[in-house]
Design an enzyme around this catalytic site. Structure first.
Site, short mmCIF file in Angstrom:
data_model
loop_
_atom_site.label_atom_id
_atom_site.label_comp_id
_atom_site.label_asym_id
_atom_site.label_seq_id
_atom_site.Cartn_x
_atom_site.Cartn_y
_atom_site.Cartn_z
CB CYS A 92 -2.10 13.14 -22.45
SG CYS A 92 -0.39 12.98 -21.52
CB CYS A 117 1.70 16.65 -18.95
SG CYS A 117 2.47 15.80 -20.32
CD GLN A 174 -2.63 -1.19 2.79
OE1 GLN A 174 -3.96 -0.20 2.94
NE2 GLN A 174 -1.91 -2.05 3.51
CB CYS A 220 -0.23 17.28 -23.22
SG CYS A 220 -0.74 17.38 -22.04
CG ASN A 264 0.70 -3.88 13.63
OD1 ASN A 264 1.03 -2.30 14.27
ND2 ASN A 264 0.12 -3.25 12.35
N PRO A 265 3.68 -4.05 15.96
CG PRO A 265 4.94 -2.16 15.84
CD PRO A 265 3.99 -2.83 14.86
N GLY A 281 2.67 -4.31 8.86
CA GLY A 281 2.93 -2.65 9.09
C GLY A 281 1.97 -2.25 7.68
CB THR A 282 -1.32 -2.96 6.80
OG1 THR A 282 -2.37 -1.89 6.59
CG2 THR A 282 -1.81 -3.99 6.83
CG HIS A 338 -2.73 2.49 -1.65
ND1 HIS A 338 -3.10 2.24 -0.19
CD2 HIS A 338 -4.05 1.70 -2.48
CE1 HIS A 338 -3.61 1.58 -0.12
NE2 HIS A 338 -4.46 1.35 -0.74
N1 APR Z 1 6.74 -2.64 12.14
C1 APR Z 1 5.24 -3.05 11.77
N2 APR Z 1 4.66 -1.67 11.99
C2 APR Z 1 4.58 -0.95 12.17
C3 APR Z 1 5.84 -1.08 12.69
C4 APR Z 1 7.12 -1.25 12.65
N3 APR Z 1 8.54 -1.53 12.53
N4 APR Z 1 5.47 0.75 13.20
C5 APR Z 1 4.18 1.12 12.49
N5 APR Z 1 3.57 0.26 12.84
C6 APR Z 1 2.85 -0.16 12.29
C7 APR Z 1 1.12 0.80 12.89
O1 APR Z 1 1.37 0.27 13.89
C8 APR Z 1 -0.03 0.70 12.63
O2 APR Z 1 -1.06 -0.41 12.44
O3 APR Z 1 1.89 0.38 10.92
C9 APR Z 1 0.20 0.57 10.63
C10 APR Z 1 0.22 1.65 9.91
O4 APR Z 1 -0.44 1.78 9.70
P1 APR Z 1 -1.28 2.87 8.84
O5 APR Z 1 -0.61 3.99 9.02
O6 APR Z 1 -2.89 3.56 8.70
O7 APR Z 1 -0.64 2.86 7.43
P2 APR Z 1 -1.59 1.74 6.03
O8 APR Z 1 -2.39 0.83 7.05
O9 APR Z 1 -0.43 1.22 5.42
O10 APR Z 1 -2.32 3.17 5.76
C11 APR Z 1 -2.99 2.05 5.04
O11 APR Z 1 -3.85 4.11 3.77
O12 APR Z 1 -3.56 6.64 4.40
C12 APR Z 1 -4.21 5.58 3.75
O13 APR Z 1 -3.10 5.73 1.21
C13 APR Z 1 -2.97 5.48 2.81
O14 APR Z 1 -1.60 3.37 1.78
C14 APR Z 1 -2.14 3.97 3.15
C15 APR Z 1 -3.58 3.28 3.74
#
Ligand code: APR
Length: 250
Positions: free
Chosen positions: A133, A151, A104, A154, A217-218, A191-192, A122
């Site tokens: 264009c 651009c 993402q 164009c 994920n922490p 990490g999401t 994304h």
């Molecule tokens: N290792 C693993 N995870 C981590 C670390 C780390 N060192 N540090 C932070 N995190 C976790 C956080 O706990 C959180 O759950 O990464 C996650 C980041 O979450 P977001 O900031 O929401 O990012 P993401 O999930 O990628 O967001 C998705 O939202 O804003 C839009 O387009 C944007 O692509 C993004 C989408």
């Protein structure tokens, strides 16, 4: 052995016995490279609200303001380097017969670390797409020479080649990811925060098709309870341990 060490051993066994892996990453994997995340403790959104900036409406209302924010983000990312988490995934790609990396993130750090098969859901911070264009230009200028940039083909106004809130991701890309999930043995979700669709539902799709899902994920996420192995640690510390058995936890 600590609980985390036990989970790392479990996860390593799962990963090393899998020949088809899907990896989904979010901003968290880049946070140890100094790239701010959006949510969570040190999230970027603390100072901004997504709908103010990352939407087509915001762009057409004030393209210069939205470009100022992206120029700031490009500057914030320009010196970022991949961290051990990115490098571990690039190494994994070379050691697994079939690995699909879906991110993402728009920072390009997976590619910089050597991952070659990267699906950017994304878009990419370093690409400018013409609003007329459709030409896409790779541009690493920091700061950008003019805001909004024009651009090169164009002369019309360029926009960040990223997916904004309210915009659809190409169905062909989503179909490709869902097919990869159906065919994989293991899915790593790294990490999401798991709140933005369609990425947020991909772990559920994996579980509905009986895949083993490992979350790193922490912090807790809404779907953590669905997953098989949840490692509440930083990805930069854990990922290098998952496929090389001769390291111990720091
Ligand atoms: N290792 C693993 N995870 C981590 C670390 C780390 N060192 N540090 C932070 N995190 C976790 C956080 O706990 C959180 O759950 O990464 C996650 C980041 O979450 P977001 O900031 O929401 O990012 P993401 O999930 O990628 O967001 C998705 O939202 O804003 C839009 O387009 C944007 O692509 C993004 C989408």
């Amino acid at each position: 052995m600590t609980e985390t060490e036990e989970k790392v051993v479990q996860a390593r066994e799962v990963v090393e016995s899998a020949s088809n892996i899907v990896v989904l990453t979010g901003a968290g994997i880049s946070s140890e490279s100094g790239v701010p995340t959006f949510r969570g403790q040190e999230g970027l959104w603390q100072n901004y609200r997504p709908e103010e900036l990352a939407t087509p409406e915001a762009f057409w209302k004030d393209p210069k303001l939205v470009w100022e924010w992206y120029d700031w983000r490009r500057n914030a990312v320009k010196d970022a380097k991949p961290n051990p988490g990115h490098y571990a995934l690039a190494e994994l790609e070379n050691n697994v017969p079939n690995l699909t990396l879906v991110t993402q993130n728009i920072d390009g750090l997976h590619q910089m670390a050597g991952s070659s098969n990267v699906t950017e859901m994304h878009g990419n911070l370093w690409q400018i797409r013409c609003t007329k264009c459709g030409d896409i230009e790779q541009n690493f200028d920091v700061p950008l020479a003019e805001l909004p940039p024009k651009c090169k083909k164009c002369g019309e106004m360029g926009r960040p080649n990223v997916v904004w809130f309210g915009e659809m991701i190409e169905m062909s890309l989503i179909d490709k990811v869902l097919k990869a999930i159906e065919e994989c043995h293991v899915m790593l979700i790294i990490g999401t925060s798991g709140v933005v669709e369609p990425a947020a539902s991909m772990g559920l799709v994996a579980k509905q098709t009986d895949k083993t899902v490992i979350e790193i994920n922490p912090e807790e996420t809404p779907s953590s309870g669905l997953y098989d192995i949840v490692i509440r640690e930083k990805s930069g510390e854990i990922l290098p341990l998952l496929f090389t058995s001769n390291r111990t936890l720091s």
